[in-house]
Design an enzyme around this catalytic site. Sequence first.
Site, PDB file in Angstrom:
ATOM      1  N   ALA A 199      40.258  25.718  28.959  1.00 26.19           N
ATOM      2  CA  ALA A 199      41.310  24.739  29.280  1.00 26.19           C
ATOM      3  C   ALA A 199      42.610  25.465  29.567  1.00 26.19           C
ATOM      4  O   ALA A 199      43.340  25.860  28.641  1.00 26.19           O
ATOM      5  CB  ALA A 199      41.493  23.758  28.120  1.00 26.19           C
ATOM      6  N   ILE A 240      48.014  33.979  24.103  1.00 30.31           N
ATOM      7  CA  ILE A 240      49.160  33.415  23.376  1.00 30.31           C
ATOM      8  C   ILE A 240      50.253  34.479  23.184  1.00 30.31           C
ATOM      9  O   ILE A 240      50.065  35.477  22.483  1.00 30.31           O
ATOM     10  CB  ILE A 240      48.698  32.812  22.023  1.00 30.31           C
ATOM     11  N   THR A 241      51.400  34.239  23.839  1.00 20.36           N
ATOM     12  CA  THR A 241      52.508  35.199  23.812  1.00 20.36           C
ATOM     13  C   THR A 241      53.045  35.359  22.390  1.00 20.36           C
ATOM     14  O   THR A 241      53.269  34.367  21.689  1.00 20.36           O
ATOM     15  CB  THR A 241      53.639  34.723  24.747  1.00 20.36           C
ATOM     16  N   ARG A 271      69.558  55.976  50.864  1.00 22.95           N
ATOM     17  CA  ARG A 271      68.434  56.602  51.563  1.00 22.95           C
ATOM     18  C   ARG A 271      68.735  56.740  53.059  1.00 22.95           C
ATOM     19  O   ARG A 271      69.125  55.766  53.708  1.00 22.95           O
ATOM     20  CB  ARG A 271      67.185  55.720  51.364  1.00 22.95           C
ATOM     21  N   GLU A 313      53.377  28.963  32.023  1.00 17.56           N
ATOM     22  CA  GLU A 313      54.136  27.705  31.918  1.00 17.56           C
ATOM     23  C   GLU A 313      53.836  26.792  33.119  1.00 17.56           C
ATOM     24  O   GLU A 313      54.708  26.076  33.612  1.00 17.56           O
ATOM     25  CB  GLU A 313      55.634  27.968  31.710  1.00 17.56           C
TER      26      GLU A 313
END
Length: 383
Positions: free
Chosen positions: A129, A156-157, A269, A364
Amino acid sequence: MALEKDTLKQLCTMLNRFVHERLIPNERVVSDTDTIPSDILAEIKDLGLFALSIPEEYGGLGLTMEEEIEVAMLIGEAAPAFRSIFGTNVGIGSQAIVLDGTDEQKSKYLPRLASGELIGSFCLTEPEAGSDAGSLRTSARRNGEHFILNGTKRFITNAPFAGLFTVMARTDAGSTDARGVSAFLVEAGTPGVRVGKPEKKMGQQGAPVADVVFENCRVHAENIIGHRENMGFKTAMKVLDKGRLHISAVCAGLARRILRDTVRYAKDRRQFGESIASFQLIQAMIADSETEIYAAECMIRDAAKARDRGEDTKRKASCTKLFASEMVGRVADRAVQIYGGAGYIADYGIEQLYRDARLFRIYEGTSQIQQLIIAKDVIAATD
Ligand SMILES: Cc1cc2nc3c(=O)[nH]c(=O)nc-3n(C[C@H](O)[C@H](O)[C@H](O)COP(=O)(O)OP(=O)(O)OC[C@H]3O[C@@H](n4cnc5c(N)ncnc54)[C@H](O)[C@@H]3O)c2cc1C
């Protein structure tokens, strides 16, 4: 209540210095060690970053959304792993309690979440899920005054450090959709809770994710957020509506930083005897990035103000998350192009930010899920 203008200005000045003097110079250490150094973590706590969105009466800074996004844009300029360590406490790890918790739940957990003593994680996603979060299978079976939780939460953070999990679990066994889900507060160390090994990721080293497994985990019914059974999915969606604005601001901050680094590189550069910044094809990429960053900043500030006015900002939050997360991907991609070969080589730093930015289109709510939310809302609102 909004902060005094001067106080917000002082906070932003301090954070700006912190980002440039402490966080950016330590990005390589974080990516190489996959850890935020403990002295930096202590400074993050001292600055009150864990406390941004927690009401003042519970020890937080109680920022309005408009204030929070300004802070998130500033912090967003550093590698996203730094924000992630306190990001769950500011967002998904605390807001379910702030928005829907009882006074007792607020007093018990918010002060420690605000100080950073307690890390909060948000457990919605499961192996089967993800985007279809409403179909989650983690079960919560009633047993007298308790519920028995069984199931696995995925990606899961901050799970390896978390002291508190907000866990969405199915309390109505007869349901298969979002209506039978409740949100539980489960402390780490509760018998039957196990955190898996941190995953190896594409980017954002230093911001760990892991499985959280529940095996006959007994949780008191009083730990249901707001003591309201079967309302957990609604709570989770409210949390994400707010979180999407915060994440959008982080995307805009990161995009600003990437563009600034890129323009400095382009001015320096030289090819064909000239600075590459003088080539109009390079300038076109710079102009496209600046335009898109500006558009995202305008959207984010507008949506945050609308939320502070008490408007329903579900559609605006999704529009903002969709645009800002896709935008930072395009800005990072152009940056790699402007750096040329150096953009692909780790020592120059831009490839790490390119990989870090990739996550924002996924978590999210993926970009496709934001599109579905926006389209459904627009179609429903159109005669
Ligand atoms: C680093 C990281 C940190 C995370 N942290 C957390 C956390 O702290 N807590 C938590 O609960 N979750 C967390 N997540 C999980 C994250 O929110 C999910 O990965 C995300 O919602 C997508 O779910 P999925 O991975 O199962 O992909 P799926 O849902 O399998 O999607 C796969 C693809 O199909 C597309 N898709 C799915 N449905 C539709 C549809 N109806 N129409 C069109 N396209 C569709 C998706 O957009 C995507 O492109 C994290 C993920 C990562 C990678």
